[in-house]
Design a protein around this motif. Structure first.
Motif, PDB file in Angstrom:
ATOM      1  N   LEU A  81     -49.992 -35.411  11.083  1.00 55.96           N
ATOM      2  CA  LEU A  81     -49.355 -35.408  12.396  1.00 55.96           C
ATOM      3  C   LEU A  81     -50.297 -36.005  13.431  1.00 55.96           C
ATOM      4  O   LEU A  81     -51.510 -35.832  13.358  1.00 55.96           O
ATOM      5  CB  LEU A  81     -48.982 -33.981  12.785  1.00 55.96           C
ATOM      6  CG  LEU A  81     -48.043 -33.289  11.796  1.00 55.96           C
ATOM      7  CD1 LEU A  81     -47.883 -31.814  12.149  1.00 55.96           C
ATOM      8  CD2 LEU A  81     -46.690 -33.978  11.788  1.00 55.96           C
ATOM      9  N   LEU A  82     -49.705 -36.690  14.375  1.00 55.92           N
ATOM     10  CA  LEU A  82     -50.509 -37.350  15.402  1.00 55.92           C
ATOM     11  C   LEU A  82     -50.245 -36.757  16.778  1.00 55.92           C
ATOM     12  O   LEU A  82     -49.108 -36.499  17.143  1.00 55.92           O
ATOM     13  CB  LEU A  82     -50.159 -38.831  15.488  1.00 55.92           C
ATOM     14  CG  LEU A  82     -50.683 -39.788  14.434  1.00 55.92           C
ATOM     15  CD1 LEU A  82     -50.477 -41.210  14.917  1.00 55.92           C
ATOM     16  CD2 LEU A  82     -52.141 -39.514  14.150  1.00 55.92           C
ATOM     17  N   GLY A  83     -51.317 -36.567  17.504  1.00 57.80           N
ATOM     18  CA  GLY A  83     -51.186 -36.381  18.940  1.00 57.80           C
ATOM     19  C   GLY A  83     -50.599 -35.084  19.417  1.00 57.80           C
ATOM     20  O   GLY A  83     -50.514 -34.836  20.604  1.00 57.80           O
ATOM     21  N   GLU A  84     -50.212 -34.248  18.526  1.00 54.25           N
ATOM     22  CA  GLU A  84     -49.606 -33.001  18.967  1.00 54.25           C
ATOM     23  C   GLU A  84     -50.191 -31.876  18.155  1.00 54.25           C
ATOM     24  O   GLU A  84     -50.493 -32.016  16.986  1.00 54.25           O
ATOM     25  CB  GLU A  84     -48.084 -33.033  18.711  1.00 54.25           C
ATOM     26  CG  GLU A  84     -47.380 -34.168  19.358  1.00 54.25           C
ATOM     27  CD  GLU A  84     -47.190 -33.916  20.839  1.00 54.25           C
ATOM     28  OE1 GLU A  84     -47.101 -32.755  21.241  1.00 54.25           O
ATOM     29  OE2 GLU A  84     -47.148 -34.901  21.592  1.00 54.25           O
ATOM     30  N   HIS A  85     -50.306 -30.762  18.782  1.00 53.26           N
ATOM     31  CA  HIS A  85     -50.719 -29.592  18.034  1.00 53.26           C
ATOM     32  C   HIS A  85     -49.483 -28.738  17.843  1.00 53.26           C
ATOM     33  O   HIS A  85     -49.055 -28.020  18.723  1.00 53.26           O
ATOM     34  CB  HIS A  85     -51.783 -28.821  18.802  1.00 53.26           C
ATOM     35  CG  HIS A  85     -52.259 -27.618  18.070  1.00 53.26           C
ATOM     36  ND1 HIS A  85     -53.362 -27.632  17.277  1.00 53.26           N
ATOM     37  CD2 HIS A  85     -51.752 -26.376  17.997  1.00 53.26           C
ATOM     38  CE1 HIS A  85     -53.532 -26.434  16.749  1.00 53.26           C
ATOM     39  NE2 HIS A  85     -52.565 -25.650  17.172  1.00 53.26           N
ATOM     40  N   ILE A  86     -48.885 -28.841  16.665  1.00 51.99           N
ATOM     41  CA  ILE A  86     -47.675 -28.074  16.412  1.00 51.99           C
ATOM     42  C   ILE A  86     -48.040 -26.709  15.862  1.00 51.99           C
ATOM     43  O   ILE A  86     -48.405 -26.561  14.705  1.00 51.99           O
ATOM     44  CB  ILE A  86     -46.765 -28.789  15.415  1.00 51.99           C
ATOM     45  CG1 ILE A  86     -46.252 -30.080  16.028  1.00 51.99           C
ATOM     46  CG2 ILE A  86     -45.612 -27.900  15.039  1.00 51.99           C
ATOM     47  CD1 ILE A  86     -45.128 -30.678  15.282  1.00 51.99           C
ATOM     48  N   GLY A  87     -47.937 -25.716  16.685  1.00 55.64           N
ATOM     49  CA  GLY A  87     -48.150 -24.330  16.262  1.00 55.64           C
ATOM     50  C   GLY A  87     -49.293 -24.186  15.275  1.00 55.64           C
ATOM     51  O   GLY A  87     -50.333 -24.830  15.401  1.00 55.64           O
ATOM     52  N   THR A  88     -49.114 -23.345  14.280  1.00 57.56           N
ATOM     53  CA  THR A  88     -50.152 -23.150  13.269  1.00 57.56           C
ATOM     54  C   THR A  88     -49.786 -23.973  12.051  1.00 57.56           C
ATOM     55  O   THR A  88     -49.523 -23.456  10.981  1.00 57.56           O
ATOM     56  CB  THR A  88     -50.249 -21.669  12.891  1.00 57.56           C
ATOM     57  OG1 THR A  88     -48.940 -21.244  12.477  1.00 57.56           O
ATOM     58  CG2 THR A  88     -50.728 -20.841  14.052  1.00 57.56           C
TER      59      THR A  88
END
Lengths: 334, 334
Positions: free
Chosen positions: A144-151
């Motif tokens: 995944l790029l550029g985002e911190h999706i939850g855990t």
DNA sequence: CGTGAGTCGTTCAACGTTGAACGAGAGGAC
DNA sequence: GTCCTCTCGTTCAACGTTGAACGACTCACG
């Protein structure tokens, strides 16, 4: 005339197809003399490996997929350009998809690109949530790029959005700005990026002992020029009179500057502006646009490394950034 | 757990793999009752076709390749975005390559993308000449974009560059410009686009009875902002004092406007500017940029049609354009 | 002289899919 | 009863490649 196969070359030289395969791939044992004869034959018939057969047999396709919200946005275009360049250097082909920032398209892509098997998927999500990825039953590596999706249990690569946003805000503070507006808050949808950059903005102000004026935080529908232009009109019509603007990306900043310009508000004299992404366009706008410059080359290289890493290395991987100082923040204090 | 195959689904339902294949593809004869049972099983095991095997057997990959000089250039980014969108609508995947405008990379791509077999190649050449394509021995369908390469035997799709350039120049004339500079002539390399647009420029002036001042035709190394900026500096330092500028693409125009702006030359009051491509950025520049707007959606749809056309339809296919009137040509005459 | 290790190349089978050819049964026409 | 047609599904082989297993031959070593 059909495309020549390994067998065609093999018959020509009088060896087995497997031996030709060995020459092509540099595997197994072949005498120099035979290798040369095979290579001559390969050139003569113009042999080119059949990607489908190779992939069917070996399981590898030599292709990775990149999915971004919109390729027409300069940041994603530059990102894609950088990724394609890096991949070409590694003999990898890149396949591009657009999600339009729609969660179900993003989910579908994370599950594999239709029927096309790729060696890995690099996804720059906008609307996807952690839950969407839990049920994933495709085994293709995903970064995944550029985002911190939850855990997330997947590796992801990003610039430290909060730190970068804080640095941008601090830059405005350093040139004397005290009423700093933020353009890019997102009320609808779980846009992590917007949240993190907003947090950085707040942190910088608090650290400087400046109370946050919530009216200076302007929400947007999207991250396009038009949204920035709209936000700037709100600033003008509401009489907010900021002396600095931190836009959460360059397009918002450019849209805002356009509105300011038509309203005869001078940048940076009346209000300084800084953006985020450092797209090339900002170097030629009037005035040139200061911006947070993420290290894109490092980002894409890391993303590919992680994609091909064996075993997978989940967790967050951060790349650096710098602040590009340009005319839009050459403030009165300087 | 390996990905389920047709056989897995077949065993589950108690039929042959071929029957499942028929259900998946809608071929052959299957009773409604059996079809439904198969479809349930397909969903249960989460079957997804193996692209490699399918391609190996059928010869089709469902992928087309797009090769542009640089994806980071807004025009090509918007073109790619448009093509990817159109292709996704047709269940086709797009694979993106960058040539950097190098002739040998372009030739290599026209010969097939490395080992990866695609159903067709859409190439936007910059340096390629007709001769480079004569010796081509790959049979993958090829469509050329935006350039008229000699007497090519391949289909190509383009806007009528000469007519469009003529229209742009006429637009400048219509607002009262008489000393019109052209930015974008190319002395090195056989850039057809530059030649054709220059021809259109000349034609418009001649038709208006205005002699062409060769010193007003400015050569550039590339079609980037920096080249436009450089050309504008030449205009200023040489004291050419044009009242209109036709830049051969928007980036040149934007680069030039940037230089003019820093030199306090007003656009359009002192000099009107028109570009070519109508990239989104031009709608938010200061001032907004008038431009030739090629019908990109039509262009990419035509390109895909031609790529998949059976039999191939060589020859030139032209798409329309309009002139986008914006602030940079709101001349004194209006 | 037998044994083991290294070199060079072969044969075989399988990756998952689908076109071609081939039943098998039902129904209608003569 | 025989022939034909139509429906529904099967089996078979092949797409081009490469991993695994296996010979055969050479050389060195004890």
């Amino acid at each position: 005339m059909a495309r020549p196969t390994l067998k065609d070359v093999a018959d020509r030289v009088g060896v087995s197809a497997k031996t030709v395969s060995n020459v092509v791939n540099g595997t197994g044992w072949v005498t120099d003399e035979l290798r040369e004869r095979v290579q001559v034959a390969l050139l003569e018939v113009g042999y080119r490996p059949n990607a489908a057969a190779r992939q069917l047999r070996s399981g590898r396709s030599g292709m990775i997929a990149l999915a971004v919200p919109e390729l027409s946005q300069p940041y994603f275009a530059e990102l894609a350009a950088s990724l394609v360049r890096e991949a070409q250097g590694r003999m990898i082909t890149v396949l591009v998809n657009q999600t339009d920032g729609l969660a179900d398209v993003e989910r579908k892509i994370s599950e594999g690109i239709g029927a096309t098997a790729v060696d890995g998927i690099i996804l720059s999500p906008l609307a996807l949530s952690a839950g969407d990825l839990e049920g994933r039953r495709d085994s293709t590596p995903l970064v995944l790029l550029g985002e911190h999706i939850g855990t997330s249990t997947f590796p992801h690569v990003t610039v430290d959005n909060t730190a970068a946003a804080k640095a941008a805000t601090q830059h405005l503070l350093s040139i004397g700005c005290r009423r700093i507006a933020a353009i890019g808050a997102q009320e609808h949808g779980p846009n992590e990026t917007a949240l993190l950059r907003l947090a950085g903005y707040r942190a910088a102000l608090e650290e400087a002992g400046i109370p946050v004026d919530e009216s200076l935080i302007l929400p947007v529908d999207g991250f396009h020029r038009a949204d920035g232009a709209r936000a700037a009109r709100t600033i003008l019509s509401a009489g907010l009179e900021p002396d600095g603007i931190f836009a959460f990306n360059d397009l918002l900043a450019l849209g805002a500057m356009h509105t300011l310009s038509t309203a005869n508000v001078r940048v940076p004299d009346d209000v300084a502006v800084i953006g985020f992404d450092d797209i090339e366009e900002g170097q030629y706008s009037t005035p040139t646009l200061s911006s947070v410059s993420p290290h894109t080359a490092e980002l894409v290289a890391t993303a590919i490394d992680l994609l091909l890493a064996q075993p997978p290395a989940p967790g967050m991987h951060t790349v650096g950034f710098t602040i590009a100082h340009r005319a839009s923040t050459k403030g009165p204090a300087q």
